[in-house]
Structure formats: C-alpha cells, structure tokens
Design an enzyme around this catalytic site. Structure first.
Site, PDB file in Angstrom:
ATOM      1  N   LEU B  14       0.852  -1.203   0.000  1.00 16.27           N
ATOM      2  CA  LEU B  14       0.000   0.000   0.000  1.00 16.27           C
ATOM      3  C   LEU B  14       0.881   1.243   0.000  1.00 16.27           C
ATOM      4  O   LEU B  14       0.941   1.987   0.960  1.00 16.27           O
ATOM      5  CB  LEU B  14      -0.952  -0.007   1.194  1.00 16.27           C
ATOM      6  N   HIS B  15       1.625   1.414  -1.100  1.00 21.00           N
ATOM      7  CA  HIS B  15       2.373   2.660  -1.269  1.00 21.00           C
ATOM      8  C   HIS B  15       1.481   3.610  -2.055  1.00 21.00           C
ATOM      9  O   HIS B  15       0.301   3.364  -2.181  1.00 21.00           O
ATOM     10  CB  HIS B  15       3.736   2.399  -1.913  1.00 21.00           C
ATOM     11  N   THR B  16       2.022   4.710  -2.561  1.00 19.74           N
ATOM     12  CA  THR B  16       1.113   5.791  -2.969  1.00 19.74           C
ATOM     13  C   THR B  16       0.030   5.440  -3.971  1.00 19.74           C
ATOM     14  O   THR B  16      -1.114   5.805  -3.768  1.00 19.74           O
ATOM     15  CB  THR B  16       1.873   7.025  -3.498  1.00 19.74           C
ATOM     16  N   ALA B  19      -2.431   2.939  -2.585  1.00 19.77           N
ATOM     17  CA  ALA B  19      -2.942   3.539  -1.348  1.00 19.77           C
ATOM     18  C   ALA B  19      -3.942   4.649  -1.659  1.00 19.77           C
ATOM     19  O   ALA B  19      -4.977   4.773  -1.015  1.00 19.77           O
ATOM     20  CB  ALA B  19      -1.789   4.084  -0.509  1.00 19.77           C
TER      21      ALA B  19
END
Lengths: 155, 86
Positions: B14-16, B19
C-alpha cells in the site's frame, strides 16, 4: 540514513524553482537525482508518462507531490530531493492542486521504498506547520534549518 | 463496530498509487475506518496517515469499521485491497 539526514548531507534542496508546468517541475527538480547518480535520466520521463496514463498518483496532500517511480524503473541508489516552486503548478488533482512542494524519491528496493522512504516523507508532510514553513521559505538555507529542527524533534 | 484481518497480496503493497485508490474507496463510506498493523493504526480516509504505516506485500493488517454502513464498508474494502493487482 533517513530521508531528512540524506537531504541535509547531500544538500538536495532547491528553493523557488521556476517551472511553467508540472512536467517541467518534475524534469528540472528531479535532475538532481540524476546528477547524484541515484536515478537514470529516464526515471523522470517515466514518472511523467505514468502520471499521464494513470492520473496524478504522485500528489499526496494539498500542495504536495511526491514524484517517484518503481525501483525497477531506473533507480540506482536511495535518494531524495526537496523542491519548492516559485509559482505553483497544477497536476489535475482538484482536492490537492495547486502544487508548490515536490519531494522526489528514488529507492532501489520495494522494501526501502515502502517501509522507510514513504513513511518518513509522510511523517514530514503530516506536520502542517513544518510544511507551511517550508513552502514559505525564501531560500534553501531556511529550509535546511527547518529540516534540522525536524531531525532534532524526532530524537 | 466490525473488524476483520487480511494479508496484503499486491506486490507493491500500500504505497502511494494503490494507497490513493484505497483511500478514495474508503471515503465513499460514512463510517469511521481504521487500518491497523501491530500496534500502529491509521485513519484509512487519510493518505498521509496510511503512508506512515509503510505497508508491504504479505503483511497482515486489521480493518475496523464503525458507523452506519460498517458492514458494507468492511466487505467492500477487504475485497478491494485483496484484489489490488499492481
């Protein structure tokens, strides 16, 4: 080394960069990653292409973008740069435009990217007072002073 | 309040980019939504708070929903996160 410590050590702050579009801001601001040999030149154009295809995924908060691509898209070493713009640019993200602070990130592994770099940048961006001070700074020295304060506070 | 646990499956975690999409989904619901890993937790409607957790593939997380549409929110977000592909 942490995000703030890297920027202090490598002196990768640019204050009041002149850019006439979001693409221009990424290319001019991100050149410092290439100069420091942390990213290949194509890393920056990849970010631009991905934003055109996927929308402005790098815009993370009001006024703030975090230009980055995946480790396999041209990362050579861990690197960061903090760039403020003389005049804000519009990325096409109505909730967060216009953008005047860009925090560039390049990380050679997903683990470093997610678990270290992104969290540390989010920590700074979540500090509204520090972000406002950085955006209003008139020279790079003022920004280094703010970042040094952040490092002290974190200890 | 309802809650459930799941394991992050998509390779980039869940990176940018993923996310940001998860936060947009969370904002469609009125209930409070919290994401928790170990002792750390974040409001799932805030991208910055979510980014601060630094969530990667194979990590186990807990979703907690509290409010009028908590059942629908939990079911939708659990499925949405598990089906992220990038």
């Amino acid at each position: 080394m942490g995000f703030l410590e890297y920027i202090m050590d490598e002196k990768t702050v640019i204050c009041n960069l002149e850019a006439d579009s979001w693409e221009d801001a990424i290319l001019k601001g991100g050149q410092i990653l290439v100069d420091k040999k942390t990213a290949v030149p194509g890393y920056l154009t990849t970010i631009i292409d991905k934003c055109r295809t996927n929308g402005p995924y790098i815009v993370i908060a009001p006024g703030i973008a975090m230009p980055h691509a995946r480790p396999e898209e041209g990362a050579l070493a861990l690197g960061y740069a903090l760039v403020t713009l003389k005049d804000p640019v519009v990325f096409g993200d109505p909730d967060n435009d216009p953008i005047e602070l860009l925090i560039f990130l390049v990380a050679p592994s997903v683990k470093e990217h997610n678990e270290e770099a992104v969290c540390q940048i989010a920590d700074l961006c979540d500090d509204e007072e520090a972000v406002a001070a950085i955006m209003h700074a008139t020279d790079a020295d003022a920004i280094y002073t703010i970042l040094q304060q952040q490092i002290q506070e974190a200890k | 309040m309802v809650k459930d646990t799941l394991v992050i499956q998509n390779p980039t975690g869940l990176h940018t980019r993923p996310a940001k999409r998860v936060v947009a989904e969370a904002k469609r619901f009125v209930c409070d939504i919290t994401i928790r890993r170990d002792e750390k937790e974040a409001n799932l409607k805030s991208l910055l708070k979510l980014m601060k957790l630094g969530l990667s593939q194979h990590q186990s997380i807990e979703l907690l929903c509290d409010g009028p549409d908590e059942q629908e929110a939990l079911a939708h977000l659990k499925s949405y996160i598990q089906h992220l592909e990038d």
